[in-house]
Write a protein that holds these residues in place. Sequence first.
Motif, PDB file in Angstrom:
ATOM      1  N   VAL A   1      49.215  45.696  40.117  1.00  0.00           N
ATOM      2  CA  VAL A   1      49.372  45.963  41.550  1.00  0.00           C
ATOM      3  C   VAL A   1      50.572  45.204  42.102  1.00  0.00           C
ATOM      4  O   VAL A   1      50.643  43.979  41.989  1.00  0.00           O
TER       5      VAL A   1
ATOM      6  N   ALA B   1      47.274  40.222  42.355  1.00  0.00           N
ATOM      7  CA  ALA B   1      48.552  40.934  42.437  1.00  0.00           C
ATOM      8  C   ALA B   1      49.428  40.591  41.235  1.00  0.00           C
ATOM      9  O   ALA B   1      49.471  39.456  40.779  1.00  0.00           O
TER      10      ALA B   1
ATOM     11  N   LEU C   1      44.090  44.821  48.190  1.00  0.00           N
ATOM     12  CA  LEU C   1      43.858  44.215  46.885  1.00  0.00           C
ATOM     13  C   LEU C   1      42.371  44.013  46.632  1.00  0.00           C
ATOM     14  O   LEU C   1      41.884  44.246  45.512  1.00  0.00           O
TER      15      LEU C   1
ATOM     16  N   ILE D   1      40.743  47.260  45.555  1.00  0.00           N
ATOM     17  CA  ILE D   1      41.048  47.590  44.153  1.00  0.00           C
ATOM     18  C   ILE D   1      40.193  46.739  43.226  1.00  0.00           C
ATOM     19  O   ILE D   1      39.603  47.236  42.244  1.00  0.00           O
TER      20      ILE D   1
ATOM     21  N   THR E   1      51.583  50.596  43.706  1.00  0.00           N
ATOM     22  CA  THR E   1      52.371  49.827  44.665  1.00  0.00           C
ATOM     23  C   THR E   1      51.858  50.105  46.068  1.00  0.00           C
ATOM     24  O   THR E   1      51.753  51.264  46.478  1.00  0.00           O
TER      25      THR E   1
ATOM     26  N   ARG F   1      44.597  47.331  36.592  1.00  0.00           N
ATOM     27  CA  ARG F   1      45.799  47.986  37.087  1.00  0.00           C
ATOM     28  C   ARG F   1      46.793  46.932  37.562  1.00  0.00           C
ATOM     29  O   ARG F   1      46.416  45.934  38.178  1.00  0.00           O
TER      30      ARG F   1
END
Length: 244
Positions: free
Chosen positions: A78, A102, A234, A237, A192, A76
């Motif tokens: 981010v 990120a 983060l 995730i 986000t 994903r």
Amino acid sequence: MIPRLHVPAALAAGLDTVLPPNATRHVQVLRLQPGAELCLFDGSGGEWRAEVRAIGRREVVVRALAHASVERELARAVTLALGMPANERMDTLVEKATELGATAIQPLVCERSVLRVAGERAERKAAHWQAIVIAACEQCGRNRVPTVHAPLPLREWLESRGDEDSGQRLLLSLDADARPLAAARGDQRNVTFLSGPEGGLTEAEQAFARQRGFEPVSLGARVLRAETAPLAALAVIAALEAAA
């Protein structure tokens, strides 16, 4: 370990390229010689096996030899939108956010922000943080370079996000109705995270973020520092992806 260097120009097999100043200094500090092996990446994906062709006082010439389609990105994309912590803490946050995966970082000026920048100073700060991102990519093995945007006021940034923007919007919050982050995981390809500065977001800022589609999520009962909370998000995730 073979040195990894970022080259801000498209690479191609057999193409000779002059390294940028930071990469040149790296080669010189390591005292590499012509023929030494390198790993190069230009940010477009994958990495290149390369070699040093010539070393001068002010420039180093390298040649790309073979491309490998290696990716080390999260599944994903981010974006971290965060109230900037003061002093060197923002530098550390940018470095570690890059290591954790990120895709983009949007620094924000909030009502309780200690660090406040605008105009030319904001552009200089963004360029400084972008250099930190590149160095972190060289160290951690990422071949796609995250973007650090110039700082913006929180409300201006929220207003710029149209309702048609795809992706999940999550607000890191201590409010009672905030769901655990792990339980709020969606199936969108983009996410986000909005996180506050020292002292957190004001009630009005949180309310406006909710109006703009941000769902409150929690990282637990403890109050995390401004530079810790987005990194923890983060990490969650990344861990969920690794376990999937």
